[in-house]
Structures are given as C-alpha cells and as structure tokens.
Design an enzyme around this catalytic site. Structure first.
Site, mmCIF file in Angstrom:
data_model
loop_
_atom_site.group_PDB
_atom_site.id
_atom_site.type_symbol
_atom_site.label_atom_id
_atom_site.label_comp_id
_atom_site.label_asym_id
_atom_site.label_seq_id
_atom_site.Cartn_x
_atom_site.Cartn_y
_atom_site.Cartn_z
ATOM 1 N N GLU A 193 76.555 -53.251 -17.653
ATOM 2 C CA GLU A 193 77.635 -52.284 -17.890
ATOM 3 C C GLU A 193 78.590 -52.450 -16.722
ATOM 4 O OE1 GLU A 193 80.008 -50.062 -17.535
ATOM 5 O OE2 GLU A 193 78.883 -48.174 -17.491
ATOM 6 N N GLY A 227 77.644 -51.796 -12.653
ATOM 7 C CA GLY A 227 78.407 -52.009 -11.429
ATOM 8 C C GLY A 227 79.556 -52.964 -11.649
ATOM 9 N N LYS A 271 66.347 -49.717 -8.190
ATOM 10 C CA LYS A 271 67.006 -50.008 -6.911
ATOM 11 C C LYS A 271 68.321 -49.235 -6.894
ATOM 12 C CE LYS A 271 69.811 -52.241 -4.900
ATOM 13 N NZ LYS A 271 70.940 -51.583 -4.167
ATOM 14 N N CYS A 298 83.452 -45.669 -14.690
ATOM 15 C CA CYS A 298 83.682 -46.934 -15.388
ATOM 16 C C CYS A 298 84.595 -46.722 -16.585
ATOM 17 C CB CYS A 298 82.354 -47.540 -15.796
ATOM 18 S SG CYS A 298 81.144 -46.324 -16.223
ATOM 19 N N GLU A 333 89.931 -53.118 -12.091
ATOM 20 C CA GLU A 333 89.349 -51.781 -11.992
ATOM 21 C C GLU A 333 89.617 -51.230 -10.583
ATOM 22 O OE1 GLU A 333 84.951 -51.436 -12.264
ATOM 23 O OE2 GLU A 333 85.409 -49.909 -13.773
ATOM 24 N N THR A 384 81.886 -56.292 -12.061
ATOM 25 C CA THR A 384 81.783 -57.495 -12.898
ATOM 26 C C THR A 384 81.232 -58.677 -12.106
ATOM 27 O OG1 THR A 384 83.666 -56.709 -14.153
ATOM 28 C CG2 THR A 384 83.082 -59.009 -14.458
ATOM 29 N N GLY A 441 77.615 -58.374 -11.620
ATOM 30 C CA GLY A 441 76.954 -58.625 -12.905
ATOM 31 C C GLY A 441 76.814 -60.119 -13.153
HETATM 32 P P1 NAI Z 1 78.297 -53.405 -6.887
HETATM 33 O O1 NAI Z 1 78.314 -53.880 -8.285
HETATM 34 O O2 NAI Z 1 78.306 -54.466 -5.828
HETATM 35 O O3 NAI Z 1 77.019 -52.469 -6.643
HETATM 36 C C1 NAI Z 1 76.239 -51.889 -7.666
HETATM 37 C C2 NAI Z 1 74.772 -52.126 -7.395
HETATM 38 O O4 NAI Z 1 74.514 -53.527 -7.355
HETATM 39 C C3 NAI Z 1 74.264 -51.565 -6.068
HETATM 40 O O5 NAI Z 1 72.968 -51.073 -6.242
HETATM 41 C C4 NAI Z 1 74.239 -52.803 -5.191
HETATM 42 O O6 NAI Z 1 73.310 -52.718 -4.122
HETATM 43 C C5 NAI Z 1 73.794 -53.859 -6.171
HETATM 44 N N1 NAI Z 1 74.120 -55.234 -5.797
HETATM 45 C C6 NAI Z 1 75.175 -55.686 -5.062
HETATM 46 N N2 NAI Z 1 75.126 -57.025 -4.945
HETATM 47 C C7 NAI Z 1 74.017 -57.442 -5.610
HETATM 48 C C8 NAI Z 1 73.436 -58.713 -5.869
HETATM 49 N N3 NAI Z 1 73.966 -59.841 -5.399
HETATM 50 N N4 NAI Z 1 72.308 -58.771 -6.612
HETATM 51 C C9 NAI Z 1 71.757 -57.657 -7.104
HETATM 52 N N5 NAI Z 1 72.251 -56.421 -6.886
HETATM 53 C C10 NAI Z 1 73.383 -56.321 -6.153
HETATM 54 O O7 NAI Z 1 79.520 -52.428 -6.697
HETATM 55 P P2 NAI Z 1 80.174 -51.951 -5.299
HETATM 56 O O8 NAI Z 1 80.357 -53.135 -4.413
HETATM 57 O O9 NAI Z 1 79.391 -50.830 -4.789
HETATM 58 O O10 NAI Z 1 81.588 -51.408 -5.794
HETATM 59 C C11 NAI Z 1 82.665 -52.307 -5.970
HETATM 60 C C12 NAI Z 1 83.412 -52.039 -7.253
HETATM 61 O O11 NAI Z 1 82.550 -52.219 -8.364
HETATM 62 C C13 NAI Z 1 83.960 -50.650 -7.433
HETATM 63 O O12 NAI Z 1 85.170 -50.469 -6.798
HETATM 64 C C14 NAI Z 1 84.105 -50.591 -8.928
HETATM 65 O O13 NAI Z 1 85.309 -51.198 -9.336
HETATM 66 C C15 NAI Z 1 82.953 -51.402 -9.424
HETATM 67 N N6 NAI Z 1 81.840 -50.516 -9.816
HETATM 68 C C16 NAI Z 1 81.719 -50.203 -11.135
HETATM 69 C C17 NAI Z 1 80.759 -49.313 -11.543
HETATM 70 C C18 NAI Z 1 80.619 -48.949 -12.970
HETATM 71 O O14 NAI Z 1 80.150 -47.865 -13.280
HETATM 72 N N7 NAI Z 1 80.948 -49.809 -13.897
HETATM 73 C C19 NAI Z 1 79.849 -48.662 -10.598
HETATM 74 C C20 NAI Z 1 80.019 -49.101 -9.225
HETATM 75 C C21 NAI Z 1 80.996 -49.980 -8.879
#
Ligand code: NAI
Ligand code: MG
Length: 495
Positions: A262, A240, A187, A296, A398, A242, A245
């Site tokens: 992660e 993605g 996804k 990250c 972050e 925290t 996660g």
């Molecule tokens: P996010 O963690 O919400 O999105 C990452 C993935 O999770 C996407 O595919 C999204 O569709 C999916 N997702 C979102 N809500 C979900 C849920 N309830 N159940 C299952 N999957 C879900 O991150 P977002 O909102 O795009 O970015 C926000 C912040 O997250 C960024 O500013 C950054 O600080 C952090 N982030 C960290 C990353 C890393 O590499 N550690 C990568 C992306 C974001």
C-alpha cells in the site's frame, strides 16, 4: 500542561521491549532507539533497536508457533481476536494519548478513527476465523474425480508498518493474517513504536500463544530490510513509500515471498458547480488536512469548477486561518505537529519547490514558529496553493503534509483526464448533486476507492487498496483475507 491538556500516558506501565516468542527482551546487540515527542522535539523514552539477530529470533518464534496456532480450534482463535479488539476498545483513551504523544496526531482524531477502527478490525476478523472455507468443484471435463479446495494460511507474515497510523496499520495487517491462521512479526515505524509495543502487552494479556504475534522495533535498514529478505518469512505486508515498497519487492525475490503493498497516492478531489459547497469545503478540509495531511489517501489535488472556484477557495481559506496548531494531547488543538523534523523539512521543501515553479501560496507559511513551549516541535501551518500546473512536483509526488493544491476547471471530460494524470491510483473524491454525473465520473476515475459527496470514510467490511503505483493487495473486508491464504486443490479418484 495547560488546563485542557490530558495527563501523559504512563510509559512505565508498558513493557516497551521486543516481544519475541512470548518473551519481552532487549535487542540482542543492546542497541536502543530514541523516541521523540514531535510536539516538542524532546526524547520521550528509548526502546530496543532490533537488528538481524532479533529478526531471526522473531521469525523462528513465529515459525514455531504456526502448528500451535493452526491446531487451535478456529473458534478459540476467534475468541482471542475478539478479546484483543475488546481490550483495545477498553483502553482507547490510553492508546489515543499514546498516539498523540508519539505521532503528534490529535487525541480527538485518534479517538474518532484510529482506536474504534483498530478494535473493530480485530472483532470483524474474529468472525472470519471460523469461516475460512474451500469449495467443491465439479470438473469441467466430467472426469470421475472428486475435487475440493482448502484455503490454507501462507505461513509467517512480516508486517512493515508506517508512522502515520501506527496502531491502526498493525490492526490492518494482523487482523486478517491471524484470522487466516498465519503467525506474524510486526515491525513498527522507527518514529512511532510505542502503540505497537503497548499492543504487545495486550496480546500477552489476552492470552495469545507465544510466538503467534511478535513485535520488533527498529529502523528500516536494520530491522525492516532483514525481515523483508528473510527466507523464513512467507509474506510481507507493507504500507509506506513507493521506493521502499520497490526495495521490499526486490528483497522478496530470493524465496518468492508473497507481497502486499500500500504505497500512497496523489488523489484528486473534484468539486462540480452543482455541489453542496459547504459540504464540499468541509469534506475537502478533511481530505487534505486530516492527520496533518499525513494520509496515503490525501485528496490534495483539488479541482474546482470555475463557477464556484472563488467562493470555494474563500470558504476553505476561512477554515484554514482558524486552525489552532498545538500538542495533539491538548483539547484546544485542531492540528498537531508533523511526525518528525525530516517530514516537516520534506513538506516545507515541497511548498518551496511549488513557489519556485510559480505557484501562489494563499495560506500557510512553512514551519510554524510558536511562541510557547511547543516551539521545538515539528509544526507546519496548513498551506493552500493556487496557480499550480500539472507538471509541478507538488502535483505529481506524494507530499504527506498539510498542503492542498487548487486548480480551476470548466469541462467534465478535461477534469477526468487531469484527475487521472498520475502514476498513482489510491483514491478520489467528487462532489455533485447530479447522480448520473456522480456515477459516470466514478467509473472513469483510476482509483481503488471513490468517495461521492464525502471523503475519507473507512469501514472494516469495505475493501481498500490501490490501482497502478499505489500498490496491490486489498486491505479490510473479506478481500483482505485472500493475500494471507493460498488455495490447495485436493483430487480423489472416483472411477
Ligand atoms: P518508509 O516507506 O521508508 O517507511 C515505512 C516503513 O518501512 C517503516 O517501518 C520503515 O522502517 C520501513 N522501511 C524503510 N526502509 C526499509 C527497507 N529498506 N526495507 C524494509 N523496511 C523498510 O517511509 P518514510 O521514509 O517514513 O516516509 C517517507 C515518505 O513515504 C512519506 O513522506 C510519504 O510520502 C510516504 N509514506 C507513505 C505512507 C502511506 O501510508 N502510504 C506511510 C508512510 C510514509
Ligand atoms: Mg524511508
């Protein structure tokens, strides 16, 4: 298009539809998702927005494919993974343009990191497909029993992918999953679905059996959440935020899914007085600003020894002021836009919060207003903050954008304590000419990766992953296979 801009990838060449059980399909409910160009804010294309019914279908297809995939000779599975990696290498230019268009990153960075590492991952794990071995264990009690272990796949893997390295994160998850004998439902992030859909084309082209790899595009609540909660999914691997996660972990409870997380970080980067300063400036630039800071591992908490602080800041500033913002597709661009308008607002919000709390901005200035056709894009000028204090939000949370925070230090013990003053633990960097100090400090830092006199290097053979709230479950290297395998002990009576 300027002279140095490369032609846009031909979006018509890709199916841009869900891949479920070897078929390219639209979302059952007919929903669509707009994909934006972050350099202009314009809609590039629409792709299917999957919902629970599509996730059900993809999980069913992955489940059905499991016995097919497992009964295939490991050497044949290896060959398919190898071919996938090789084909990605051949298509590097096209994929790099696609990532630049969809994510905003520069083509140069995509060609330097995302593409070579993605194809290497598939080829590296191709090698592991024929080396998943158990062991023979003599019982401690001396029982007349012959015991051996089998390393079996966990089953159906759900991979929830972030937008910062869209293709590369698919490879991180799919490489070890498939080598271990699992099938997968990928996804991608709603902001950046294009390279995963193009990957689906390549998966079909090289001849993976239907259902072994499935791709469902859609947003978090509609597609990610049903995948995370699905009773037919045995494991979720996620990169993605925290908070997301934690939601995924919550959703995994019902069937006790295996989960790897992660979750980013707040990594320190320490420059000692005896460091090669030019190398430290260069490395710190990459640590903070690579991929527009949307990493990250971003080493954005920069601690510089007081003896070299001012010279260091001056040199870093000189680099930052020379940065040319622009489309990731242009060869003249040093830094592209952020991925989305939300992310740009979030990042400038962090800068504003730091200024309100007393920090000084010595470079940057929030949303960049470019004079040309790029003015609708999500550009943020690279920012550098001084006069920061440990309790500021920018030092604790972050940011995920091009923002560095420089602090002054005088004492090794104190800087280690400051570096470790975080709930995260993904990575850390340190710069020194003193080899004893280097390894002494590396051992003290609470982080899954420590870089000495470099920052941000990755290698497919080297395990990577966080301590503390940066998550658990290593990626890359031999260790990355473990979360995708389960051990079965088989006893035979010999008495
Ligand atoms: P996010 O963690 O919400 O999105 C990452 C993935 O999770 C996407 O595919 C999204 O569709 C999916 N997702 C979102 N809500 C979900 C849920 N309830 N159940 C299952 N999957 C879900 O991150 P977002 O909102 O795009 O970015 C926000 C912040 O997250 C960024 O500013 C950054 O600080 C952090 N982030 C960290 C990353 C890393 O590499 N550690 C990568 C992306 C974001
Ligand atoms: Mg989110």
């Amino acid at each position: 298009m300027t002279a140095t801009e490369v032609p846009l990838p031909d979006l018509e060449a890709s199916e841009l539809r869900l891949l479920i059980g070897g078929e390219r399909v639209d979302a059952a409910a007919g929903e669509r998702l707009e994909v934006l160009n972050p350099a202009t804010g314009e809609v590039l294309v629409e792709v299917p927005a999957a919902g629970a019914a599509d996730v059900d279908a993809a999980v069913a297809a992955a489940r059905e494919a499991l016995p097919v995939w497992l009964s295939m000779a490991p050497a044949r599975r290896a060959e398919l993974l190898w071919d996938l990696g090789t084909r990605l290498a051949e298509l590097s230019e096209e994929f790099a343009s696609l990532e630049a268009l969809d994510n905003g990153k520069t083509r140069g960075e995509a060609l330097m990191v995302d593409l070579p590492l993605s194809s290497e991952i598939f080829r590296y794990y191709a090698g592991w497909a024929t080396k998943i071995e158990g062991s023979t264990i003599p019982t401690a009690s001396g029982l007349a029993q012959h015991v051996y272990t089998r390393r079996e796949p966990v089953g159906v893997v759900g991979a929830i992918i972030p937008w910062n390295f869209p293709l590369l994160m698919c490879a991180y998850k799919a490489g070890p999953s498939l080598a271990a004998g699992n099938t997968i439902v990928i996804k991608p992030a709603e902001q950046t679905p294009l390279s995963a859909l193009r990957l689906a084309d390549v998966v079909q082209e090289v001849g993976f059996p239907p259902g072994v790899v499935n791709v469902v595009t859609g947003d978090g609540p509609s597609a990610g959440a049903p995948l995370a909660a699905h009773p037919g999914v045995d494991k979720i691997t996620f990169t993605g935020e925290t908070g997301t996660g934690q939601k995924i972990l919550e959703a995994s409870k019902a069937n006790l899914k295996r989960v790897s997380l992660e979750l980013g970080g707040k990594s320190p980067n320490i420059v000692f007085a005896d460091a090669d300063l030019d190398a430290a400036v260069e490395g710190t630039y990459g640590a903070v600003y690579f991929n527009q800071g949307q990493c990250c591992i971003a080493g954005a908490r920069v601690y510089v020894h007081e003896d070299v602080h001012d010279v260091f800041v001056e040199k870093l500033l000189a680099k930052l002021t020379a940065i040319r913002l622009g489309s990731g597709l242009s060869a003249d661009t040093d830094m592209g836009p952020l991925v989305s308008s939300e992310q740009a607002a979030r990042v400038t919000g962090y800068i504003d919060s730091a200024l309100a709390e007393g920090a000084t901005e010595i470079a940057g200035g929030g949303r960049a207003r470019l004079e040309d056709e790029l003015s609708g894009g999500y550009f943020v000028r690279p920012a550098l903050l001084t006069d920061v204090t440990p309790e500021m939000r920018v030092m604790r949370e972050e940011i995920f954008g091009p923002v560095g925070m420089v602090s002054r230090f005088s004492d090794e013990e104190a800087v280690i304590a400051a570096a470790n003053d975080t709930q995260f633990g993904l990575a850390a960097g340190l710069w020194t000419a003193d080899v004893k100090r280097a390894h002494r400090v590396a051992a003290e830092l609470h982080a899954g990766t420590v870089w000495i006199n470099t920052y941000g290097f990755f290698d497919v053979a080297v395990p990577y992953g966080g301590f503390q709230m940066s998550g658990y479950g290593k990626e890359l290297g031999r260790e990355a296979l473990d979360p995708y395998l389960q051990t079965k002990s088989v006893w035979t009576d010999l008495s």
